[in-house]
Enzyme design. Structure first.
Site, short mmCIF file in Angstrom:
data_model
loop_
_atom_site.label_atom_id
_atom_site.label_comp_id
_atom_site.label_asym_id
_atom_site.label_seq_id
_atom_site.Cartn_x
_atom_site.Cartn_y
_atom_site.Cartn_z
N LYS A 13 0.83 -1.21 0.00
CA LYS A 13 0.00 0.00 0.00
C LYS A 13 0.87 1.26 0.00
O LYS A 13 0.68 2.15 -0.81
CB LYS A 13 -0.92 0.03 1.24
CG LYS A 13 -1.86 -1.15 1.33
CD LYS A 13 -2.77 -1.07 2.55
CE LYS A 13 -2.05 -1.16 3.89
NZ LYS A 13 -1.37 -2.44 4.15
N ARG A 89 -10.32 0.17 8.30
CA ARG A 89 -9.79 -1.15 8.60
C ARG A 89 -10.78 -2.01 9.40
O ARG A 89 -10.46 -3.14 9.75
CB ARG A 89 -8.50 -0.98 9.38
CG ARG A 89 -7.63 -2.11 9.02
CD ARG A 89 -6.28 -2.13 8.88
NE ARG A 89 -5.42 -1.14 9.35
CZ ARG A 89 -4.18 -1.09 8.90
NH1 ARG A 89 -3.74 -1.92 8.02
NH2 ARG A 89 -3.39 -0.18 9.35
N ARG A 128 11.80 -5.38 5.12
CA ARG A 128 11.52 -3.95 4.86
C ARG A 128 12.51 -3.08 5.64
O ARG A 128 12.74 -3.28 6.83
CB ARG A 128 10.09 -3.62 5.30
CG ARG A 128 9.82 -2.12 5.31
CD ARG A 128 8.36 -1.77 5.31
NE ARG A 128 7.63 -2.31 6.44
CZ ARG A 128 6.30 -2.26 6.55
NH1 ARG A 128 5.57 -1.71 5.58
NH2 ARG A 128 5.70 -2.77 7.59
N ARG A 157 10.76 -1.40 11.15
CA ARG A 157 9.63 -1.06 12.01
C ARG A 157 9.52 -2.05 13.15
O ARG A 157 9.69 -3.23 12.97
CB ARG A 157 8.33 -1.06 11.18
CG ARG A 157 7.92 0.34 10.77
CD ARG A 157 6.82 0.37 9.76
NE ARG A 157 5.62 -0.35 10.16
CZ ARG A 157 4.50 -0.37 9.42
NH1 ARG A 157 4.47 0.29 8.27
NH2 ARG A 157 3.45 -1.04 9.81
N ARG A 168 -0.80 -9.20 13.19
CA ARG A 168 -1.31 -8.18 12.26
C ARG A 168 -2.03 -8.84 11.09
O ARG A 168 -3.10 -8.39 10.67
CB ARG A 168 -0.16 -7.33 11.71
CG ARG A 168 0.30 -6.25 12.66
CD ARG A 168 1.66 -5.72 12.28
NE ARG A 168 1.69 -5.06 10.99
CZ ARG A 168 2.78 -4.87 10.27
NH1 ARG A 168 3.96 -5.32 10.70
NH2 ARG A 168 2.72 -4.25 9.12
#
Ligand code: AP5
Ligand code: MG
Length: 213
Positions: A13, A89, A128, A157, A168
């Site tokens: 996203k 969400r 990431r 992160r 998640r």
């Protein structure tokens, strides 16, 4: 033009949103980025958000709805249009967004849904890396920074730890389906195949957005 971008954690996203807003001049609103900024500044909202984000849980709807409502009411939105990333969400957030848009006389033109195989997401999130200065997102293998780079200039992160990622994914898989059906009923959803390289995903999205313009 007002758009949503949806997809599971790691679907791409944020990566695609950066390219979309650059090409089409929209304002990027990411609730995740807003929470991380509040966490970095240790505001009251940031401290509250951290207690949920660190566990891979969603921040309560009333907090999230409030910050989005406030942001959408700012003048640049009516002028340039928005791309909402990471919101709504929950189905309750989707209903709150309908109401907010209605009150602000704004309409939604499309929902870009990045469809990915959940099996590929742990690898994407664990690799990431984010540039400390520019905030740009990369991937150690799939999208490395150009040339030799210093690992110290990048961070990972907190919520990309494997245990948190699993939670998640579970939370987002459970909450996502009713939201998509809500928007499918209005014919707003454009499904994009997300298991392609970043540029191929963007080419498909840009085709859809260009037609919506
Ligand atoms: P948020 O920041 O929104 O996180 P998320 O939904 O978990 O999504 P990510 O940002 O992790 O993934 P992404 O899809 O943006 O992927 P990216 O482009 O970075 O939310 C974080 C937390 O905040 C939530 O868990 C929740 O607690 C809270 N929160 C936020 N919004 C909320 C809301 N509305 N309500 C309640 N709570 C909320 O890509 C990932 C990696 O993959 C990168 O390394 C990238 O380089 C790589 N990559 C991207 N595309 C490709 C590709 N096509 N091929 C290979 N690699 C790729
Ligand atoms: Mg993101």
């Amino acid at each position: 033009m007002n758009l949503l971008i949806m997809g599971l954690p790691g679907a791409g996203k944020g990566t695609q949103a950066a390219k979309i807003v650059e090409k089409f001049g929209l304002v990027h609103i990411s609730t995740g980025d807003m929470f991380r900024a509040a966490m970095a500044n240790k505001t009251e909202m940031g401290v509250l958000a951290k207690s949920f984000i660190d566990k891979g849980e969603l921040v309560p709807d009333e907090v999230t709805n409030g910050i989005v409502k406030e942001r959408l009411a700012q003048a640049d939105i009516a002028e340039k249009g928005f791309l909402l990333d990471g919101y709504p969400r929950t189905i309750e957030q989707a209903h709150a967004l309908d109401e907010t848009l209605n009150n602000l006389n704004l309409t939604l033109d499309g929902v870009i849904n990045i469809d990915v195989n959940p099996d590929s997401l742990v690898e994407r999130l664990s690799g990431r890396i984010i540039n400390r200065k520019t905030g740009e997102t990369f991937h150690k293998v799939f999208n490395p920074p150009v040339g030799d780079y210093n690992e110290d200039d990048f961070y990972q992160r907190e919520d990309d730890k494997p245990e948190t990622v699993k939670r998640r994914l579970d939370v987002n898989i459970a909450q996502g389906a009713p939201i998509l059906s809500h928007y499918r009923q209005s014919g707003l959803v454009y499904d994009i195949q997300g298991n392609q390289d970043i540029d191929a995903v963007f080419a498909d999205i840009a085709d859809v957005v260009a037609k919506l313009k």
